[in-house]
Enzyme design. Structure first.
Site, PDB file in Angstrom:
ATOM      1  N   HIS A 304       0.782  -1.303  -0.251  1.00 59.93           N
ATOM      2  CA  HIS A 304      -0.007   0.036  -0.030  1.00 59.93           C
ATOM      3  C   HIS A 304       1.381   1.079  -0.283  1.00 59.93           C
ATOM      4  CE1 HIS A 304      -3.125   2.919   0.895  1.00 59.93           C
ATOM      5  NE2 HIS A 304      -4.153   2.064   0.954  1.00 59.93           N
ATOM      6  N   ASP A 361      -7.758  -5.483   0.409  1.00 62.32           N
ATOM      7  CA  ASP A 361      -8.171  -6.270  -0.737  1.00 62.32           C
ATOM      8  C   ASP A 361      -8.495  -7.676  -0.811  1.00 62.32           C
ATOM      9  OD1 ASP A 361      -9.536  -4.323  -2.455  1.00 62.32           O
ATOM     10  OD2 ASP A 361      -7.737  -3.261  -2.910  1.00 62.32           O
TER      11      ASP A 361
HETATM   12  N1  ACO Z   1       4.221  -7.492  -4.819  1.00 60.42           N
HETATM   13  C1  ACO Z   1       5.696  -7.228  -4.624  1.00 60.42           C
HETATM   14  N2  ACO Z   1       6.085  -6.037  -4.748  1.00 60.42           N
HETATM   15  C2  ACO Z   1       5.724  -4.965  -3.992  1.00 60.42           C
HETATM   16  C3  ACO Z   1       3.841  -5.153  -4.173  1.00 60.42           C
HETATM   17  C4  ACO Z   1       3.196  -6.131  -4.760  1.00 60.42           C
HETATM   18  N3  ACO Z   1       1.893  -6.614  -4.581  1.00 60.42           N
HETATM   19  N4  ACO Z   1       4.372  -4.196  -3.986  1.00 60.42           N
HETATM   20  C5  ACO Z   1       4.645  -2.690  -4.112  1.00 60.42           C
HETATM   21  N5  ACO Z   1       6.201  -4.282  -4.210  1.00 60.42           N
HETATM   22  C6  ACO Z   1       7.482  -3.881  -4.228  1.00 60.42           C
HETATM   23  C7  ACO Z   1       7.902  -2.549  -5.296  1.00 60.42           C
HETATM   24  O1  ACO Z   1       8.650  -3.798  -6.894  1.00 60.42           O
HETATM   25  C8  ACO Z   1       9.062  -2.102  -4.727  1.00 60.42           C
HETATM   26  O2  ACO Z   1       9.971  -2.973  -4.696  1.00 60.42           O
HETATM   27  P1  ACO Z   1      11.568  -2.217  -5.181  1.00 60.42           P
HETATM   28  O3  ACO Z   1      11.868  -1.502  -3.639  1.00 60.42           O
HETATM   29  O4  ACO Z   1      12.686  -3.493  -4.641  1.00 60.42           O
HETATM   30  O5  ACO Z   1      11.377  -1.265  -6.188  1.00 60.42           O
HETATM   31  C9  ACO Z   1       8.667  -1.165  -3.560  1.00 60.42           C
HETATM   32  O6  ACO Z   1       7.363  -3.207  -3.266  1.00 60.42           O
HETATM   33  C10 ACO Z   1       7.668  -0.648  -3.364  1.00 60.42           C
HETATM   34  O7  ACO Z   1       6.147  -0.284  -3.901  1.00 60.42           O
HETATM   35  P2  ACO Z   1       5.847   0.534  -5.167  1.00 60.42           P
HETATM   36  O8  ACO Z   1       5.705  -0.150  -6.374  1.00 60.42           O
HETATM   37  O9  ACO Z   1       7.293   1.795  -4.930  1.00 60.42           O
HETATM   38  O10 ACO Z   1       4.876   1.069  -3.868  1.00 60.42           O
HETATM   39  P3  ACO Z   1       3.929   1.896  -4.465  1.00 60.42           P
HETATM   40  O11 ACO Z   1       3.201   2.555  -3.560  1.00 60.42           O
HETATM   41  O12 ACO Z   1       3.406   2.862  -5.342  1.00 60.42           O
HETATM   42  O13 ACO Z   1       2.352   0.654  -4.986  1.00 60.42           O
HETATM   43  C11 ACO Z   1       0.136  -0.381  -4.725  1.00 60.42           C
HETATM   44  C12 ACO Z   1       1.841   0.776  -4.001  1.00 60.42           C
HETATM   45  C13 ACO Z   1      -0.323  -0.020  -6.379  1.00 60.42           C
HETATM   46  C14 ACO Z   1      -0.213  -0.300  -3.562  1.00 60.42           C
HETATM   47  C15 ACO Z   1       1.750  -1.594  -4.891  1.00 60.42           C
HETATM   48  O14 ACO Z   1       1.830  -2.065  -3.650  1.00 60.42           O
HETATM   49  C16 ACO Z   1       0.933  -2.591  -5.569  1.00 60.42           C
HETATM   50  O15 ACO Z   1       1.037  -2.845  -6.904  1.00 60.42           O
HETATM   51  N6  ACO Z   1      -0.055  -3.575  -4.786  1.00 60.42           N
HETATM   52  C17 ACO Z   1      -0.093  -4.597  -5.342  1.00 60.42           C
HETATM   53  C18 ACO Z   1      -2.201  -4.194  -5.966  1.00 60.42           C
HETATM   54  C19 ACO Z   1      -3.131  -4.039  -4.968  1.00 60.42           C
HETATM   55  O16 ACO Z   1      -3.151  -4.533  -3.882  1.00 60.42           O
HETATM   56  N7  ACO Z   1      -3.905  -2.737  -4.930  1.00 60.42           N
HETATM   57  C20 ACO Z   1      -4.636  -2.228  -3.911  1.00 60.42           C
HETATM   58  C21 ACO Z   1      -4.008  -1.142  -3.347  1.00 60.42           C
HETATM   59  S1  ACO Z   1      -5.195  -0.827  -1.046  1.00 60.42           S
HETATM   60  C22 ACO Z   1      -6.392   0.029  -3.150  1.00 60.42           C
HETATM   61  O17 ACO Z   1      -5.979   0.093  -3.990  1.00 60.42           O
HETATM   62  C23 ACO Z   1      -7.773  -0.135  -2.523  1.00 60.42           C
END
Ligand code: ACO
Length: 426
Positions: A304, A361
């Site tokens: 998140h 989710d």
């Molecule tokens: N699985 C694997 N790796 C992940 C995940 C994940 N679900 N989420 C984040 N990471 C990793 C990224 O690859 C990144 O790694 P790095 O530092 O080696 O590059 C690090 O964690 C930080 O991630 P970001 O993408 O920079 O985080 P951001 O805040 O931009 O994204 C998000 C947040 C979009 C929710 C992300 O965690 C994600 O894609 N999750 C999966 C989709 C999801 O569940 N979305 C629902 C969110 S809640 C909502 O909207 C109601």
């Protein structure tokens, strides 16, 4: 005295005021940055940008805290209902018994769609996605309520908000019925908000669907937990569209579109698809985690932007999913697989280091499955829940006299000046 931060750039010192929230969160006010320093801020994904002040929802992501208008989410979840929460978010206070009764009566009065709206559904192909129908038809409500395109009084806002919160449920259920080739079931004003939705989804002519109280309560909880989450992607979209003084119907319709994506409201369907792959033997939990760690795949329902600890909504939904399955006497393999995956991820250094925890989710799909809601309706369910939050944010912005059109700047990285080349010379 106003606190300031100092920016020293090219020998010039610029004082930038600090803005403080009620919990002590602080921001640098950069509204005069460009005029005084010739600089703008560069913040892809708005990771450090606060575009507004808001008194609706408080989130402390480090400590897993979520409050609606100051009330802890766990108290609201345990004791409140969705309609009560909608009122709280939109009007700022818990409703009195009388206010809630009048609000509920108003929602009943607004539950029918104009008969012509039904024809819009005929224009969609049989397998059209209900989220596309929802967004289009919510926007089209503006054609039927011209008098509410410009909101000039609290009474007009109240009416528009009631129409949307009530009708979105009817539109959502009709979208599903259309996608299934089933006749539309008209709403029944004798039923509560959630019961009425389940009736429109699952009753058929001459056979009334009567959900258990546990199912109705679980749906109310699901919607309540999705009702607002401050400046997320879809809410920011609503505020962005609303900032041009676009009407409420158009603004929330844009929010529905923003919600649809897999990284936002589409994640709940992604979780179920992921768990089904494991159930059907296409991947083991270990393989799923490895793919996520290799960045070939996102572990859906994990991570998140704000929460760097357990999303408090996920804690409540996990418990509620267990209870619902137990009370309905159902088993769901996906629940067990989800818990196995969660525990493997939470003990894996990749997820620990990045502070990736289950989000809202991860377990919500288990509840929706127990309610027999099909997967393609999952983001639609999220949209029904988020509607009060979008409306509350639109109104907060609408009331703010100094509110400006949202118009970010950019750092241009394209070609420098060059002369037009006639087509024969290219
Ligand atoms: N699985 C694997 N790796 C992940 C995940 C994940 N679900 N989420 C984040 N990471 C990793 C990224 O690859 C990144 O790694 P790095 O530092 O080696 O590059 C690090 O964690 C930080 O991630 P970001 O993408 O920079 O985080 P951001 O805040 O931009 O994204 C998000 C947040 C979009 C929710 C992300 O965690 C994600 O894609 N999750 C999966 C989709 C999801 O569940 N979305 C629902 C969110 S809640 C909502 O909207 C109601």
């Amino acid at each position: 005295m106003t606190k300031t931060a100092q920016l020293i750039f090219e020998g010039k010192t610029i004082d930038l005021p600090i803005v403080e929230g009620t919990h002590g969160d602080r921001a640098i006010d950069i509204t005069r940055l460009r005029s005084e320093a010739g600089l703008i801020t560069y913040d892809p994904g708005y990771m450090n940008t606060g575009p507004c002040r808001s008194a609706i929802t408080f989130v402390d992501g480090e400590n897993g805290v979520l409050r609606y208008r100051g009330y802890p989410i766990d108290q609201i979840a345990e004791r409140g209902s969705f309609t009560e929460t909608a009122w709280l978010l939109i009007f700022g206070e818990l409703p009195t018994r009388d206010q809630l009764a009048r609000f509920s009566a108003g929602l009943c009065a607004e539950e029918l769609l104009h008969e012509d709206v039904k024809h819009h559904f005929e224009g969609f192909p049989p397998n059209g996605h209900p989220m596309a129908m929802l967004s289009a038809i919510v926007n089209s409500l503006g054609c039927y309520h011209h008098d509410l395109l410009e909101i000039e009084s609290k009474g007009e806002f109240y009416l528009a908000a009631s129409k949307i919160i009530s009708k979105v449920r009817t539109i959502a259920a009709f979208s599903y019925r259309k996608s299934m080739g089933l006749p539309f079931m008209y709403p029944n004003p004798a039923l509560s908000y959630c019961r009425n939705f389940l009736h429109m989804m699952f009753s058929i002519p001459h056979r009334h669907y009567d959900p258990s109280p546990e199912a109705v309560r679980a749906l109310s909880l699901f919607l309540t937990l999705h009702a607002d989450h401050e400046q997320n992607c879809s809410t920011s979209t609503v505020r962005m569209v609303g900032s041009s003084q676009a009407n409420l119907f158009a603004s929330v319709s844009a929010g529905i579109c923003a919600l649809w994506g897999r990284l936002h409201g589409g994640a709940n369907a992604g979780v179920v698809a992921m768990l089904e792959q494991i159930r059907d033997g296409h991947r083991t939990p270990r393989e799923v985690l490895e793919l996520a760690k290799q960045k070939k795949f996102r572990l859906m329902g994990f991570g998140h932007r704000i929460y760097k600890s357990y999303d408090p909504r996920a804690v409540i939904l996990k418990k509620a999913a267990h209870e619902l399955l137990y009370k309905l006497g159902k088993a769901d393999e996906l629940m067990d697989i989800g818990m196995e995956l969660e525990s493997a991820a939470l003990s894996d250094p990749y997820f620990i280091e990045r502070k990736l925890y289950p989000n809202v989710d991860f377990y919500s799909g288990i509840i929706l499955r127990a309610l027999n809601i099909p997967v393609q309706m999952f983001p639609v369910m999220f949209a029904i829940g988020r509607m009060p939050g979008w409306i509350a944010h639109w109104y907060e912005e609408h009331l703010e006299h100094k509110s400006k059109i949202h118009r970010p700047r950019q750092i241009y990285t394209g070609q420098v000046l060059r002369d037009y080349v006639p087509i024969d010379e290219r």
